[in-house]
Motif scaffolding. Structure first.
Motif, PDB file in Angstrom:
ATOM      1  N   THR B  44       0.838  -1.199   0.000  1.00 57.32           N
ATOM      2  CA  THR B  44       0.000   0.000   0.000  1.00 57.32           C
ATOM      3  C   THR B  44       0.877   1.254   0.000  1.00 57.32           C
ATOM      4  O   THR B  44       0.668   2.186  -0.791  1.00 57.32           O
ATOM      5  CB  THR B  44      -0.917  -0.003   1.234  1.00 57.32           C
ATOM      6  N   VAL B  45       1.904   1.255   0.863  1.00 62.18           N
ATOM      7  CA  VAL B  45       2.779   2.427   0.962  1.00 62.18           C
ATOM      8  C   VAL B  45       3.517   2.660  -0.351  1.00 62.18           C
ATOM      9  O   VAL B  45       3.550   3.776  -0.890  1.00 62.18           O
ATOM     10  CB  VAL B  45       3.777   2.244   2.131  1.00 62.18           C
ATOM     11  N   VAL B  46       4.074   1.579  -0.930  1.00 62.83           N
ATOM     12  CA  VAL B  46       4.809   1.715  -2.194  1.00 62.83           C
ATOM     13  C   VAL B  46       3.883   2.250  -3.285  1.00 62.83           C
ATOM     14  O   VAL B  46       4.251   3.156  -4.052  1.00 62.83           O
ATOM     15  CB  VAL B  46       5.415   0.362  -2.606  1.00 62.83           C
ATOM     16  N   ALA B  47       2.654   1.716  -3.347  1.00 64.97           N
ATOM     17  CA  ALA B  47       1.722   2.149  -4.380  1.00 64.97           C
ATOM     18  C   ALA B  47       1.391   3.630  -4.237  1.00 64.97           C
ATOM     19  O   ALA B  47       1.357   4.378  -5.220  1.00 64.97           O
ATOM     20  CB  ALA B  47       0.444   1.322  -4.314  1.00 64.97           C
ATOM     21  N   VAL B  48       1.189   4.071  -2.994  1.00 67.56           N
ATOM     22  CA  VAL B  48       0.873   5.485  -2.770  1.00 67.56           C
ATOM     23  C   VAL B  48       2.033   6.364  -3.233  1.00 67.56           C
ATOM     24  O   VAL B  48       1.843   7.393  -3.888  1.00 67.56           O
ATOM     25  CB  VAL B  48       0.537   5.729  -1.276  1.00 67.56           C
ATOM     26  N   ILE B  49       3.279   5.955  -2.909  1.00 68.86           N
ATOM     27  CA  ILE B  49       4.446   6.741  -3.328  1.00 68.86           C
ATOM     28  C   ILE B  49       4.509   6.816  -4.856  1.00 68.86           C
ATOM     29  O   ILE B  49       4.721   7.893  -5.443  1.00 68.86           O
ATOM     30  CB  ILE B  49       5.750   6.121  -2.761  1.00 68.86           C
ATOM     31  N   LEU B  50       4.296   5.664  -5.520  1.00 73.04           N
ATOM     32  CA  LEU B  50       4.348   5.644  -6.988  1.00 73.04           C
ATOM     33  C   LEU B  50       3.299   6.580  -7.587  1.00 73.04           C
ATOM     34  O   LEU B  50       3.582   7.343  -8.516  1.00 73.04           O
ATOM     35  CB  LEU B  50       4.129   4.223  -7.511  1.00 73.04           C
ATOM     36  N   ILE B  51       2.088   6.515  -7.044  1.00 79.80           N
ATOM     37  CA  ILE B  51       1.025   7.388  -7.551  1.00 79.80           C
ATOM     38  C   ILE B  51       1.440   8.846  -7.379  1.00 79.80           C
ATOM     39  O   ILE B  51       1.289   9.661  -8.280  1.00 79.80           O
ATOM     40  CB  ILE B  51      -0.304   7.098  -6.810  1.00 79.80           C
ATOM     41  N   TYR B  52       2.053   9.151  -6.220  1.00 78.24           N
ATOM     42  CA  TYR B  52       2.468  10.532  -5.962  1.00 78.24           C
ATOM     43  C   TYR B  52       3.541  10.970  -6.958  1.00 78.24           C
ATOM     44  O   TYR B  52       3.552  12.099  -7.431  1.00 78.24           O
ATOM     45  CB  TYR B  52       2.983  10.651  -4.524  1.00 78.24           C
ATOM     46  N   LEU B  53       4.457  10.056  -7.309  1.00 77.09           N
ATOM     47  CA  LEU B  53       5.547  10.414  -8.214  1.00 77.09           C
ATOM     48  C   LEU B  53       5.073  10.588  -9.653  1.00 77.09           C
ATOM     49  O   LEU B  53       5.625  11.365 -10.409  1.00 77.09           O
ATOM     50  CB  LEU B  53       6.645   9.340  -8.167  1.00 77.09           C
TER      51      LEU B  53
END
Lengths: 257, 383
Positions: B44-53
């Protein structure tokens, strides 16, 4: 009492279905061995026997869902050959009810009933619908006409299937284990419809293990085993005085379990 | 009432209680779907970071920092727009698409004749609506129009002749060409695929063999080579002096190719039908074609809908391959546009625009197929 009921129903002398010397093989396996059988107009015959005895295969040969390889099968004098015309003519006059109903799930109950009359008998749609409603009332589910088969119970579906066959106004009805796929509490409603049909004088050939049904309406019971007709008799004689050992064994297995 | 433990109640009097709160609501959902274990939490955390980037820069480029309006000189008609007009903004140069839109849509079709294309496409949209809409009850005239009258009318309007200015097919291009190739492929591959699938399941040995050969051949060869063959080989087989228009060759090639795939998808649907359906219909005296038309095909096609639409979508995208034989379909004409000296540097805009249009069309098809599946579902799963 059963005998009285059976006596009321007249059996004609015209031969409806005639099988003589019928043989059939599945590959190397000899499923039907020299079957000779004449079904008279108005007769109600119950065919029983252990599984794999060829009883279903025999009645499926009568409307050519299976092909026999030797011998002669004629329905009302029309012989079943490779001629597609004959086959379709026979199928029009012979109704069949299957173990798994084989209703058309994408059509409503009413459409299931009117399809063949409209396209095979070339009946006007209005008339076909009237006929269909008449038979739905006879099997006591006219209120289900607009539903799809998937919305009905097994017993209701089988009654629809019976009505569907009747809509073609057949001269003979074949039943291939019509109650075997039903839950116990639904068997009765289907048998009631079949008994009523028998009393109306329909010529019937039923593969079934419902011995109560055989006693009530059959005027002949046929026992088959390993592809042969072993014994045939009136229900009283058949159940009380079976002749062959195989019949006795079969009856003891299905009556005392 | 839930204070009394269930185990002390009389059988038959136990009430139905709502499920525990932790299983429902937002918190329950998040617990189940986002943070069920330490690994799920990490994902979940990795996905959120990717979406933000990815998402904010993309939105900036596509919308916020993009150039949407023509400069005043272009609006007043002093000169035409060009790439340098976008220099002030760091985002996408959408005036490229704006300036080239007619060409993207019509290709090189002469400007004064473009009303003909409009009519053809509007008729297409209207008749597709008529075919698919629930509000149109009597489909028979629509079907006749769409499959018989419309193709003739459309080709006359597009090609010209008989009173209209002739427009040779080498001038056709852009979105219109993509729509033409896709629709011809879709409309003709379905009936052809049905016949091939029936032929493959036929008991007649020669018919069966022919269908198997055709299907396996068309599926075993890439579309590119079929297009090449249609372009180079087909003329060799034709009598001298006779030639078929290149677009016609492509249309035939694409249709036959798609039909082979369609046949296999439909065969899958046919095989999924229980034998009892055939027997039930045959026992009623229905002949082969009645059985096929009323019982088998409606059910087989319903089962095959996801596969059929999948084929439609990939066919629509495969049409971009016609660029290889020199046709300017939608993608190819957009690429050509961004190679224009006035617009060097707009490749990205072109591809994003193309992707968006393709996405809209294909997503619409996919949604419609899901709706259709739901609509045709009559409460039967097993038989």
């Amino acid at each position: 009492m059963a005998a009285q009921a059976a006596a009321k129903m007249e059996v004609g002398t015209d031969v409806m279905i005639d099988l003589s010397g019928v043989n059939k093989w599945y590959g190397q396996f000899h499923v039907l061995k020299d079957i000779n059988l004449s079904v008279y107009k108005g007769e109600r015959i119950v065919v029983c026997g252990p599984s794999g005895s060829g009883k279903s295969t025999m009645i499926r040969c009568i409307n050519r869902l299976e092909e026999h390889q030797r011998g002669k099968i004629a329905v009302e004098g029309v012989e079943l050959t490779h001629d597609l015309k004959n086959i379709e003519q026979v199928r029009r006059e012979v109704g069949m009810v299957f173990q798994h109903f084989n209703l058309f799930p994408h059509l409503t109950v009413l459409e299931n009933l009117t399809l063949a009359p409209i396209w095979v008998r070339k009946m006007p749609k209005k008339e076909a619908e009237q006929v269909a409603m008449h038979y739905l009332e006879r099997v006591r589910i006219p209120e289900q006409a607009a539903k799809y088969p998937g919305q009905l119970s097994g017993g209701q579906q089988q009654r629809v299937a019976i009505a569907r066959s009747l809509c073609m106004n057949p001269k003979v009805m074949l039943f291939d284990e019509p109650t075997s796929a039903l839950d116990p509490e639904m068997i009765k409603e289907v048998l009631e419809v079949m008994i009523e049909l028998a009393r109306s004088g329909m010529t019937m050939l039923c593969v079934t293990h419902e011995m109560g049904f055989a006693r009530t309406v059959a005027n002949r019971v046929i026992f088959m085993d390993r592809g042969e007709i072993i014994e045939q008799n009136t229900p009283e004689e058949f159940f009380l005085h079976p002749k062959s050992d195989r019949t006795k064994l079969f009856l003891s297995q299905i009556l005392h379990h | 009432m839930s204070d009394i433990p269930m185990s002390t109640m009389e059988p038959g009097t136990r009430p139905s209680l709502p499920p525990p709160v932790t299983e429902t609501g937002v918190i329950g959902w998040m617990r189940h779907n986002l943070f069920a274990s330490w690994f799920d939490t990490l994902l979940t955390v990795v996905a959120v970071i990717l979406i933000y980037l990815i998402v904010p820069p993309f939105v900036n480029w596509v919308i916020l920092d993009a150039t949407w309006a023509y400069p005043p000189e272009v609006v007043s008609g002093e000169r035409t727009a060009q790439f340098s007009d976008c220099a002030a903004n760091s985002g996408a140069c959408w005036i490229f698409v704006r300036a080239r839109l007619p060409q993207f849509f019509y290709g090189f079709y002469p400007e004064v004749e473009r009303w003909r294309v409009d009519i053809v496409l509007i008729m297409l949209a209207v008749s597709i609506f008529g075919l698919l809409s629930n509000r149109v009850k009597n489909k028979k005239p629509v079907v006749w129009f769409f499959f018989v009258v419309y193709p003739i009318l459309a080709f006359w309007l597009l090609l010209g002749g008989w009173g209209l200015e002739p427009v040779p097919t080498r001038l056709w291009g852009g979105f219109m060409l993509t729509v033409i190739i896709s629709s011809v492929g879709i409309v003709f591959s379905l009936p052809l695929g049905i016949l091939l699938a029936l032929g493959r399941r036929s008991k007649l040995p020669i018919l069966h063999a022919l269908c198997v050969f055709f299907i396996e051949f068309a599926r075993g060869v890439p579309l590119l080579s079929i297009l090449f063959m249609a372009n180079v080989l087909l003329p060799l087989f034709l009598p001298l002096g006779m030639s078929i228009d290149i677009l016609m060759r492509v249309l035939i090639g694409v249709t036959l190719f798609a039909a082979a795939y369609m046949a296999e998808v439909i065969r899958g649907g046919l095989q999924a039908l229980p034998k009892g359906q055939y027997e039930g219909a045959m026992a009623l005296g229905l002949g082969y074609w009645q059985l096929t038309r009323f019982i088998i095909m409606p059910q087989a096609l319903r089962i095959a809908i996801p596969g059929i639409v999948n084929n439609f979508i990939s066919l629509a995208q495969d049409t971009t391959l016609v660029a290889i034989v020199g046709l300017y379909d939608f993608l190819n004409i957009v690429r050509a546009g961004s190679r224009d000296s006035k617009w060097i540097g707009t490749e990205m805009e072109g591809y994003v625009f193309c992707a968006l249009i393709y996405l809209i069309c294909c997503f619409a098809m996919s949604r419609y197929s899901m709706y259709l599946e739901r609509k045709l579902h009559t409460g039967h799963k097993k038989r």
